[in-house]
Design a protein around this motif. Structure first.
Motif, PDB file in Angstrom:
ATOM      1  N   ASP A  53       0.793  -1.227   0.000  1.00 31.12           N
ATOM      2  CA  ASP A  53       0.000   0.000   0.000  1.00 31.12           C
ATOM      3  C   ASP A  53       0.828   1.282   0.000  1.00 31.12           C
ATOM      4  N   GLY A  54       2.099   1.179   0.407  1.00 28.89           N
ATOM      5  CA  GLY A  54       2.950   2.366   0.436  1.00 28.89           C
ATOM      6  C   GLY A  54       2.626   3.319   1.563  1.00 28.89           C
ATOM      7  N   LYS A  55       1.960   2.816   2.604  1.00 24.20           N
ATOM      8  CA  LYS A  55       1.615   3.651   3.754  1.00 24.20           C
ATOM      9  C   LYS A  55       2.308   3.088   4.985  1.00 24.20           C
ATOM     10  N   ILE A  56       2.903   4.001   5.761  1.00 22.00           N
ATOM     11  CA  ILE A  56       3.629   3.590   6.955  1.00 22.00           C
ATOM     12  C   ILE A  56       3.574   4.743   7.952  1.00 22.00           C
ATOM     13  N   SER A  57       3.411   4.430   9.226  1.00 27.80           N
ATOM     14  CA  SER A  57       3.381   5.482  10.240  1.00 27.80           C
ATOM     15  C   SER A  57       4.778   6.078  10.406  1.00 27.80           C
ATOM     16  N   ARG A  58       4.841   7.250  10.963  1.00 28.17           N
ATOM     17  CA  ARG A  58       6.119   7.928  11.173  1.00 28.17           C
ATOM     18  C   ARG A  58       7.039   7.091  12.064  1.00 28.17           C
ATOM     19  N   VAL A  59       6.479   6.556  13.149  1.00 20.87           N
ATOM     20  CA  VAL A  59       7.287   5.756  14.073  1.00 20.87           C
ATOM     21  C   VAL A  59       7.831   4.513  13.368  1.00 20.87           C
ATOM     22  N   ASN A  60       6.984   3.826  12.613  1.00 20.97           N
ATOM     23  CA  ASN A  60       7.434   2.627  11.907  1.00 20.97           C
ATOM     24  C   ASN A  60       8.417   2.961  10.789  1.00 20.97           C
ATOM     25  N   ALA A  61       8.233   4.112  10.150  1.00 22.31           N
ATOM     26  CA  ALA A  61       9.161   4.517   9.087  1.00 22.31           C
ATOM     27  C   ALA A  61      10.558   4.742   9.658  1.00 22.31           C
ATOM     28  N   ILE A  62      10.618   5.374  10.812  1.00 20.74           N
ATOM     29  CA  ILE A  62      11.920   5.619  11.443  1.00 20.74           C
ATOM     30  C   ILE A  62      12.566   4.300  11.836  1.00 20.74           C
ATOM     31  N   ALA A  63      11.773   3.400  12.435  1.00 19.58           N
ATOM     32  CA  ALA A  63      12.311   2.092  12.844  1.00 19.58           C
ATOM     33  C   ALA A  63      12.756   1.278  11.639  1.00 19.58           C
ATOM     34  N   ALA A  64      11.948   1.277  10.570  1.00 15.96           N
ATOM     35  CA  ALA A  64      12.296   0.512   9.373  1.00 15.96           C
ATOM     36  C   ALA A  64      13.542   1.077   8.704  1.00 15.96           C
ATOM     37  N   ALA A  65      13.628   2.398   8.608  1.00 19.27           N
ATOM     38  CA  ALA A  65      14.801   3.024   7.991  1.00 19.27           C
ATOM     39  C   ALA A  65      16.060   2.664   8.771  1.00 19.27           C
ATOM     40  N   LYS A  66      15.974   2.736  10.093  1.00 24.03           N
ATOM     41  CA  LYS A  66      17.130   2.406  10.923  1.00 24.03           C
ATOM     42  C   LYS A  66      17.530   0.947  10.733  1.00 24.03           C
ATOM     43  N   LEU A  92      17.048  -0.936   8.198  1.00 22.39           N
ATOM     44  CA  LEU A  92      17.543  -1.165   6.845  1.00 22.39           C
ATOM     45  C   LEU A  92      18.814  -0.369   6.535  1.00 22.39           C
ATOM     46  N   GLY A  93      19.258   0.459   7.485  1.00 21.25           N
ATOM     47  CA  GLY A  93      20.467   1.253   7.264  1.00 21.25           C
ATOM     48  C   GLY A  93      20.251   2.375   6.275  1.00 21.25           C
ATOM     49  N   LEU A  94      19.044   2.926   6.260  1.00 21.55           N
ATOM     50  CA  LEU A  94      18.691   4.006   5.343  1.00 21.55           C
ATOM     51  C   LEU A  94      18.319   5.246   6.126  1.00 21.55           C
ATOM     52  N   SER A  95      18.344   6.383   5.451  1.00 25.78           N
ATOM     53  CA  SER A  95      17.767   7.584   6.046  1.00 25.78           C
ATOM     54  C   SER A  95      16.263   7.517   5.784  1.00 25.78           C
ATOM     55  N   ALA A  96      15.498   8.316   6.504  1.00 26.08           N
ATOM     56  CA  ALA A  96      14.055   8.353   6.275  1.00 26.08           C
ATOM     57  C   ALA A  96      13.749   8.797   4.841  1.00 26.08           C
ATOM     58  N   ASP A  97      14.534   9.763   4.331  1.00 25.69           N
ATOM     59  CA  ASP A  97      14.328  10.219   2.952  1.00 25.69           C
ATOM     60  C   ASP A  97      14.561   9.096   1.955  1.00 25.69           C
ATOM     61  N   GLN A  98      15.612   8.329   2.161  1.00 27.46           N
ATOM     62  CA  GLN A  98      15.887   7.222   1.249  1.00 27.46           C
ATOM     63  C   GLN A  98      14.739   6.216   1.274  1.00 27.46           C
ATOM     64  N   LEU A  99      14.227   5.937   2.443  1.00 28.60           N
ATOM     65  CA  LEU A  99      13.143   4.965   2.555  1.00 28.60           C
ATOM     66  C   LEU A  99      11.856   5.496   1.943  1.00 28.60           C
ATOM     67  N   LEU A 100      11.454   6.683   2.338  1.00 25.98           N
ATOM     68  CA  LEU A 100      10.149   7.202   1.941  1.00 25.98           C
ATOM     69  C   LEU A 100      10.100   7.773   0.531  1.00 25.98           C
ATOM     70  N   LEU A 101      11.209   8.345   0.079  1.00 25.62           N
ATOM     71  CA  LEU A 101      11.218   8.992  -1.233  1.00 25.62           C
ATOM     72  C   LEU A 101      11.863   8.134  -2.314  1.00 25.62           C
ATOM     73  N   GLY A 102      12.383   6.982  -1.905  1.00 28.75           N
ATOM     74  CA  GLY A 102      12.999   6.099  -2.885  1.00 28.75           C
ATOM     75  C   GLY A 102      14.278   6.662  -3.462  1.00 28.75           C
ATOM     76  N   GLN A 103      14.996   7.466  -2.698  1.00 27.65           N
ATOM     77  CA  GLN A 103      16.240   8.042  -3.182  1.00 27.65           C
ATOM     78  C   GLN A 103      17.265   6.936  -3.387  1.00 27.65           C
ATOM     79  N   PRO A 104      18.288   7.199  -4.191  1.00 25.74           N
ATOM     80  CA  PRO A 104      19.277   6.161  -4.500  1.00 25.74           C
ATOM     81  C   PRO A 104      19.837   5.490  -3.255  1.00 25.74           C
TER      82      PRO A 104
END
Length: 125
Positions: free
Chosen positions: A40-53, A55-67
C-alpha cells in the motif's frame, strides 16, 4: 502492486539478504504489517523511522525512494546481540503485550501467560 516505498524496502531487504519477517521483528510489527507497507505504500512515522534504521537508510531514502548506493549497512541489531535467555524474555513480553495480558507493577513485575507459568518476574526487594 508494489509502491515506491515497497520497492525500496524489497530491494534493500534483498541487498541485505534479509526477509520481511526479519524486518517485522526489528520494527516490532507483524509480517503482515510489513507486507502492507510494501503493497500500500503507507507507513506510520514511528514505523518509518524504525524501518529506515533497521535497513540502514535515512528516512528520505526509505520514503522517497532516493538512491540506495550511498546507503550505509545497518549497525548490528539489538536482537543479534541478545543471548537465548534475553530473546526468550523479549518474546514473552511481546506475546503478553500483544494479547493484552501484560501487567507491570512498579518497574519490574510482569504477569506471564499461563503456558509460561514456570517463569515469574518479580521486583527485587
Amino acid at each position: 502492486m508494489t509502491t515506491k516505498l515497497g520497492s525500496t524496502i524489497k530491494s534493500r531487504l534483498a541487498e541485505l539478504g534479509r526477509t520481511q519477517e526479519w524486518l517485522a521483528g526489528e520494527t516490532g510489527v507483524s509480517k503482515n504489517a510489513v507486507s502492507k507497507w510494501i503493497r500500500d505504500g503507507k507507513i506510520s512515522r514511528v514505523n518509518a523511522i524504525a524501518a529506515a534504521k533497521a535497513l540502514g537508510l535515512s528516512a528520505d531514502q526509505l520514503l522517497l525512494g532516493q538512491p540506495l548506493a550511498d546507503a550505509s549497512p545497518p549497525a548490528e541489531t539489538t536482537l543479534e546481540r541478545l543471548d537465548a535467555k534475553e530473546k526468550h524474555l523479549l518474546e514473552l513480553y511481546r506475546r503478553a503485550s500483544r494479547d493484552g495480558k501484560l501487567m507491570i507493577y512498579g518497574a519490574a513485575t510482569v504477569a506471564p501467560k499461563e503456558e509460561d507459568s514456570d517463569t515469574t518476574f518479580t521486583r527485587p526487594q
